[in-house]
Scaffold this motif. Structure first.
Motif, PDB file in Angstrom:
ATOM      1  N   ARG A   1       0.863  -1.178   0.000  1.00  0.00           N
ATOM      2  CA  ARG A   1       0.000   0.000   0.000  1.00  0.00           C
ATOM      3  C   ARG A   1       0.896   1.224   0.000  1.00  0.00           C
ATOM      4  O   ARG A   1       1.642   1.460   0.942  1.00  0.00           O
ATOM      5  CB  ARG A   1      -0.912   0.012   1.221  1.00  0.00           C
ATOM      6  CG  ARG A   1      -1.774   1.255   1.351  1.00  0.00           C
ATOM      7  CD  ARG A   1      -2.866   1.285   0.308  1.00  0.00           C
ATOM      8  NE  ARG A   1      -3.875   0.257   0.537  1.00  0.00           N
ATOM      9  CZ  ARG A   1      -4.978   0.130  -0.187  1.00  0.00           C
ATOM     10  NH1 ARG A   1      -5.196   0.976  -1.185  1.00  0.00           N
ATOM     11  NH2 ARG A   1      -5.844  -0.827   0.074  1.00  0.00           N
TER      12      ARG A   1
ATOM     13  N   ARG B   1      -2.349   3.738  -3.518  1.00  0.00           N
ATOM     14  CA  ARG B   1      -2.376   2.666  -4.504  1.00  0.00           C
ATOM     15  C   ARG B   1      -2.056   1.327  -3.846  1.00  0.00           C
ATOM     16  O   ARG B   1      -1.343   1.255  -2.858  1.00  0.00           O
ATOM     17  CB  ARG B   1      -1.382   2.938  -5.630  1.00  0.00           C
ATOM     18  CG  ARG B   1      -1.748   4.102  -6.529  1.00  0.00           C
ATOM     19  CD  ARG B   1      -0.675   4.308  -7.579  1.00  0.00           C
ATOM     20  NE  ARG B   1       0.610   4.643  -6.975  1.00  0.00           N
ATOM     21  CZ  ARG B   1       1.774   4.522  -7.591  1.00  0.00           C
ATOM     22  NH1 ARG B   1       1.826   4.037  -8.829  1.00  0.00           N
ATOM     23  NH2 ARG B   1       2.897   4.866  -6.988  1.00  0.00           N
ATOM     24  N   ARG B   2      -2.613   0.260  -4.420  1.00  0.00           N
ATOM     25  CA  ARG B   2      -2.356  -1.105  -3.953  1.00  0.00           C
ATOM     26  C   ARG B   2      -1.601  -1.826  -5.061  1.00  0.00           C
ATOM     27  O   ARG B   2      -2.132  -2.026  -6.145  1.00  0.00           O
ATOM     28  CB  ARG B   2      -3.675  -1.808  -3.644  1.00  0.00           C
ATOM     29  CG  ARG B   2      -3.544  -3.022  -2.729  1.00  0.00           C
ATOM     30  CD  ARG B   2      -4.914  -3.401  -2.178  1.00  0.00           C
ATOM     31  NE  ARG B   2      -4.826  -4.466  -1.205  1.00  0.00           N
ATOM     32  CZ  ARG B   2      -5.174  -5.734  -1.453  1.00  0.00           C
ATOM     33  NH1 ARG B   2      -5.640  -6.045  -2.646  1.00  0.00           N
ATOM     34  NH2 ARG B   2      -5.085  -6.649  -0.513  1.00  0.00           N
ATOM     35  N   ILE B   3      -0.350  -2.199  -4.795  1.00  0.00           N
ATOM     36  CA  ILE B   3       0.527  -2.769  -5.815  1.00  0.00           C
ATOM     37  C   ILE B   3       0.839  -4.217  -5.466  1.00  0.00           C
ATOM     38  O   ILE B   3       1.233  -4.523  -4.333  1.00  0.00           O
ATOM     39  CB  ILE B   3       1.829  -1.957  -5.932  1.00  0.00           C
ATOM     40  CG1 ILE B   3       1.515  -0.499  -6.300  1.00  0.00           C
ATOM     41  CG2 ILE B   3       2.759  -2.574  -6.953  1.00  0.00           C
ATOM     42  CD1 ILE B   3       2.743   0.377  -6.363  1.00  0.00           C
TER      43      ILE B   3
END
Length: 299
Positions: free
Chosen positions: A146, A151-153
């Motif tokens: 996070r 954004r969540r990668i």
């Protein structure tokens, strides 16, 4: 083709009712053992976290397939069938399964390697390539970050093994630094005192490091080092507060930041030397008699 002809092709000799009953019983035992294995695994291990749960499911399903295939081949052998076609079919299915499951298996191997190495864990803040964030989850396929902007990668575990990973939260505090350039002629002993006092008033600074002269290219270039809490937010807050504190302290102490000039300019007399005060003349010197005032004018 009639049923008798099909039976002749598959099994060759005539099959008795007892052999059929035994074959059916063997298949039922195989299915029963597969179901028992699944329930036993759930009873012993319970509900695990997502990565471990995926690993357990994969292993148990593979074991179930082996058990059912074994009992099926045994049953067909009792019926007199040529199981060479079954062996070929199982081999082809295993090859296809390996090719299809290859990404999962690579991710699983990466997960096991990451778990064994224990370089980082869920909750740590890390940097991978140009990505920074907090680890939310480590699954059998990827590591989930996070980022600061929300954004969540998902980073594949095989990439996590091949890339250099920086762990920011490995200890309670980390060291950062800022670079400052001051004008030639600045009293460095006084500057050290001003910097230490300024950093001492910054709550985000846990301890003060060294103050070192890096070079004399465009002024006296200093590296001011300090320690702060290890999370990324702690670094951002500390660097911002230190920059503000240094700027305010230098302004109050009349310490001039370096202009766009070089030491060669200073050496050849582009900056006049500091004029000595005559007795009784305090503050009466003309503008431009000190390096600092000239620096402010030229900048």
């Amino acid at each position: 083709m009639s049923l008798d002809e099909l039976e002749e092709v598959l099994f060759g000799d005539e099959v008795s009712a007892e052999e059929v009953a035994v074959a059916i019983a063997l298949i039922a035992v195989g299915v029963f053992l597969a179901v028992v294995l699944w329930r036993l695994a759930r009873t012993v291990f319970g509900r695990l976290e997502p990565p471990a749960d995926q690993v357990l499911t994969f292993v148990v399903r593979l074991a179930q397939l082996v058990i059912v295939t074994f009992f099926l081949a045994w049953a067909l052998g009792i019926l007199g069938a040529n199981v060479a076609w079954l062996t070929l079919l199982v081999g082809v299915c295993l090859i296809v399964a390996v090719l299809v499951a290859r990404p999962f298996l690579e991710g699983l191997a990466g997960f096991l390697a990451l778990s064994a190495r224990s370089a980082f864990k869920v909750g740590d803040e890390i940097g991978v390539s140009d990505m920074l964030g907090r680890i939310e989850q480590i699954t059998a396929r990827s590591t989930v970050l996070r980022t600061r902007d929300g954004r969540r990668i998902h980073i594949p575990n095989r990439d996590m093994l091949n890339e250099t990973v920086t762990v920011f939260t490995v200890g309670g505090e980390r060291r950062s630094s800022i670079d400052v350039a001051v004008a030639f002629g600045t009293d460095l002993d006084e500057l050290d005192h001003v910097v230490v006092e300024a950093l001492g008033r910054v709550p985000a600074v846990t301890r003060i490091g060294s103050i070192r002269v890096r070079n004399l290219s465009d002024g006296i270039n200093l590296s001011i080092r300090f320690w702060h809490p290890s999370p990324i937010e702690g670094e951002n807050e500390a660097v911002d507060n230190v920059n503000r504190a240094i700027y305010g302290a230098f302004t109050d102490a009349d310490i001039t930041f370096a202009p766009s000039a070089t030491y060669a300019d200073y050496a050849r007399g582009a900056y006049p030397p500091v004029a000595e005060e005559e007795p009784g003349d305090r503050g009466g010197g003309s503008p431009g008699t000190s390096v600092n005032s000239m620096s402010r004018r030229t900048s």
